[in-house]
Design a protein around this motif. Structure first.
Motif, PDB file in Angstrom:
ATOM      1  N   GLY A  18       0.788  -1.229   0.000  1.00 19.34           N
ATOM      2  CA  GLY A  18       0.000   0.000   0.000  1.00 19.34           C
ATOM      3  C   GLY A  18       0.820   1.278   0.000  1.00 19.34           C
ATOM      4  N   LEU A  19       2.103   1.201  -0.380  1.00 18.44           N
ATOM      5  CA  LEU A  19       2.940   2.390  -0.422  1.00 18.44           C
ATOM      6  C   LEU A  19       2.622   3.185  -1.691  1.00 18.44           C
ATOM      7  N   LEU A  20       2.135   4.417  -1.513  1.00 17.01           N
ATOM      8  CA  LEU A  20       1.846   5.288  -2.655  1.00 17.01           C
ATOM      9  C   LEU A  20       3.098   6.036  -3.081  1.00 17.01           C
ATOM     10  N   TYR A  21       3.793   6.627  -2.132  1.00 17.24           N
ATOM     11  CA  TYR A  21       5.110   7.181  -2.390  1.00 17.24           C
ATOM     12  C   TYR A  21       5.805   7.430  -1.063  1.00 17.24           C
ATOM     13  N   SER A  22       7.107   7.518  -1.131  1.00 16.85           N
ATOM     14  CA  SER A  22       7.904   7.724   0.067  1.00 16.85           C
ATOM     15  C   SER A  22       9.120   8.570  -0.303  1.00 16.85           C
ATOM     16  N   ARG A  23       9.425   9.523   0.562  1.00 15.16           N
ATOM     17  CA  ARG A  23      10.550  10.417   0.322  1.00 15.16           C
ATOM     18  C   ARG A  23      11.376  10.580   1.597  1.00 15.16           C
ATOM     19  N   VAL A  24      12.673  10.745   1.407  1.00 12.96           N
ATOM     20  CA  VAL A  24      13.558  11.107   2.512  1.00 12.96           C
ATOM     21  C   VAL A  24      13.972  12.553   2.302  1.00 12.96           C
ATOM     22  N   LEU A  25      13.512  13.435   3.194  1.00 14.83           N
ATOM     23  CA  LEU A  25      13.830  14.857   3.099  1.00 14.83           C
ATOM     24  C   LEU A  25      15.297  15.068   3.467  1.00 14.83           C
ATOM     25  N   ASP A  26      15.983  15.895   2.672  1.00 10.40           N
ATOM     26  CA  ASP A  26      17.413  16.107   2.905  1.00 10.40           C
ATOM     27  C   ASP A  26      17.699  17.280   3.841  1.00 10.40           C
ATOM     28  N   GLY A  27      16.658  17.959   4.310  1.00 10.45           N
ATOM     29  CA  GLY A  27      16.869  19.095   5.211  1.00 10.45           C
ATOM     30  C   GLY A  27      17.167  20.394   4.497  1.00 10.45           C
ATOM     31  N   HIS A  28      17.162  20.374   3.162  1.00 13.55           N
ATOM     32  CA  HIS A  28      17.443  21.582   2.380  1.00 13.55           C
ATOM     33  C   HIS A  28      16.326  21.894   1.390  1.00 13.55           C
ATOM     34  N   GLY A  29      15.163  21.277   1.552  1.00  7.54           N
ATOM     35  CA  GLY A  29      14.039  21.520   0.655  1.00  7.54           C
ATOM     36  C   GLY A  29      13.866  20.472  -0.421  1.00  7.54           C
ATOM     37  N   GLY A  30      14.808  19.555  -0.534  1.00  6.98           N
ATOM     38  CA  GLY A  30      14.712  18.487  -1.524  1.00  6.98           C
ATOM     39  C   GLY A  30      14.433  17.150  -0.872  1.00  6.98           C
ATOM     40  N   ALA A  31      14.352  16.103  -1.683  1.00  7.88           N
ATOM     41  CA  ALA A  31      14.076  14.762  -1.161  1.00  7.88           C
ATOM     42  C   ALA A  31      14.464  13.730  -2.212  1.00  7.88           C
ATOM     43  N   ARG A  32      14.685  12.528  -1.755  1.00 12.06           N
ATOM     44  CA  ARG A  32      14.936  11.419  -2.674  1.00 12.06           C
ATOM     45  C   ARG A  32      13.895  10.337  -2.450  1.00 12.06           C
ATOM     46  N   GLU A  33      13.579   9.627  -3.507  1.00 11.60           N
ATOM     47  CA  GLU A  33      12.565   8.584  -3.434  1.00 11.60           C
ATOM     48  C   GLU A  33      13.150   7.313  -2.828  1.00 11.60           C
ATOM     49  N   VAL A  34      12.371   6.651  -1.997  1.00 15.03           N
ATOM     50  CA  VAL A  34      12.753   5.350  -1.449  1.00 15.03           C
ATOM     51  C   VAL A  34      11.573   4.398  -1.618  1.00 15.03           C
ATOM     52  N   HIS A  35      11.866   3.116  -1.629  1.00 15.84           N
ATOM     53  CA  HIS A  35      10.826   2.110  -1.779  1.00 15.84           C
ATOM     54  C   HIS A  35      10.562   1.428  -0.439  1.00 15.84           C
ATOM     55  N   TRP A  36       9.676   0.454  -0.456  1.00 13.12           N
ATOM     56  CA  TRP A  36       9.120  -0.075   0.781  1.00 13.12           C
ATOM     57  C   TRP A  36      10.184  -0.599   1.742  1.00 13.12           C
ATOM     58  N   GLN A  37      11.032  -1.490   1.292  1.00 15.21           N
ATOM     59  CA  GLN A  37      11.978  -2.113   2.198  1.00 15.21           C
ATOM     60  C   GLN A  37      12.958  -1.100   2.772  1.00 15.21           C
ATOM     61  N   GLU A  38      13.403  -0.171   1.917  1.00 13.55           N
ATOM     62  CA  GLU A  38      14.320   0.858   2.407  1.00 13.55           C
ATOM     63  C   GLU A  38      13.619   1.761   3.414  1.00 13.55           C
ATOM     64  N   ALA A  39      12.337   2.042   3.163  1.00 15.52           N
ATOM     65  CA  ALA A  39      11.579   2.875   4.098  1.00 15.52           C
ATOM     66  C   ALA A  39      11.405   2.178   5.441  1.00 15.52           C
TER      67      ALA A  39
END
Length: 338
Positions: A18-39
């Motif tokens: 049920g993961l629609l999307y997941s992001r790791v915020l970098d603290g500077h306004g950007g983010a990178r995409e991660v998938h279920w297991q990494e999340a």
């Protein structure tokens, strides 16, 4: 990027959980995409990193994952996956839990058909859950992907809240545009259509007010007792959102009153037109009443009726009736009935 486009990037494991999307915020306004297991295995590697997971709460196993992986109590996990839509917010062991509502702008949906979203957040992780598509989280994700999104967990929570409330203004503006149009139309030609539109607007106002007033209370609870990891700016942003929502609720009252005034105007015009019609019919009936009496009297089939043997009797009768009608019109004008 729409939700469907983002879902094209999902793995089979993402879809299954049920993961629609997941992001790791970098603290500077950007983010990178991660998938279920990494999340699931994620831990902050750099200062300022925050994990945001957006889930479909109707997916199987979400409740158990929240309890086993995140460590939520059973009651909280049940709330996060329930279909309960009544907005509220509270803190639990330093984490913020909230049930919020957003306006449904999906194709074919009615604005008052609200969509609920559950939120759990601490200093390093933000988890949002929904059952139906909701635009506000996707807008926040677009900001992150463009590099100008929120930088902290508190910023992410406040931005999601701001987007939810901001979209309420769009629904109010749409209703006000319809009200402006209704004020300019010819009610004699579009009477039924106008009444239907007004009824829809009044229902929308009542429904939005009923649904969004509890949200004002929920946001007020966050503003009064914000988590410690909220910055001063986050707290100011929440207060600003509360003030904006309060203003929108007032705008709903104004829109509802405007709709009532327009409906009263339509009803009064219709009643006035009906009264004019009835008045004219009464005048016509008053004009023809004596003439009808005379013609009825002359039409009785008994002996001794005058003019039976006079070839000019019909002409005389018609002239007399016309004279009576003209006399009545003169009298009615004198009395200002015409």
């Amino acid at each position: 990027m729409t939700e469907e486009t983002d879902q094209d990037h999902r793995t089979e494991e993402d879809i299954r959980h049920g993961l629609l999307y997941s992001r790791v915020l970098d603290g500077h306004g950007g983010a990178r995409e991660v998938h279920w297991q990494e999340a699931c295995d994620w831990k902050p590697e750099k200062p300022g990193e925050v994990l945001w997971i957006h889930l479909d709460r109707s997916a199987e196993g979400i409740r158990d994952w929240l309890m086993n992986q995140i460590g939520l109590p059973e009651a909280t996990a049940n709330l996060m996956v329930s279909h309960e839509t009544h907005p509220r917010a509270f803190q639990e062991e330093g984490a913020l839990i909230a049930v919020l509502r957003g306006i449904n702008f999906n194709p074919g949906a009615k604005p008052e058909d609200m969509i609920s979203m559950q939120l759990w957040a601490d200093e390093h992780r933000v988890i949002t859950l929904r059952r139906r598509r909701l635009q506000s989280p996707r807008d926040v994700m677009k900001q992150l992907d463009a590099g100008n999104g929120p930088k902290t967990a508190g910023g992410l929570v406040t931005e999601i809240i701001e987007q939810l409330v901001a979209r309420m203004n769009r629904a109010i503006l749409d209703m006000n545009d319809k009200l402006d149009h209704l004020e300019q139309i010819d009610f004699t030609k579009e009477h039924e259509t106008a009444l239907d539109d007004i009824a829809v607007i009044r229902r929308n106002c009542l429904s939005l007010k009923r649904h969004m007033s509890p949200q004002h209370e929920a946001l007020s609870a966050i503003g009064r007792d914000a988590p410690k990891w909220f910055s001063d700016m986050n707290r100011r942003d929440v207060r600003e959102v509360i003030a904006r929502l309060h203003r929108y609720l007032g705008d709903l009252d104004v829109s509802k009153e405007s709709a009532i005034l327009i409906q009263d105007d339509i009803d009064s015009r219709a009643a006035s037109q009906s009264n004019k019609t009835m008045y004219l019919l009464s005048i016509v009936a008053a004009i023809f009443l004596p003439m009808g009496f005379l013609t009825g009297l002359l039409g009785i089939n008994v002996g001794g009726m005058p003019g039976v043997d006079n070839s000019h009797a019909f002409t005389i009768t018609v002239i007399a009736l016309v004279a009576i009608m003209l006399l009545q019109l003169w009298v009615f004008r004198k009395l200002k009935w015409l």
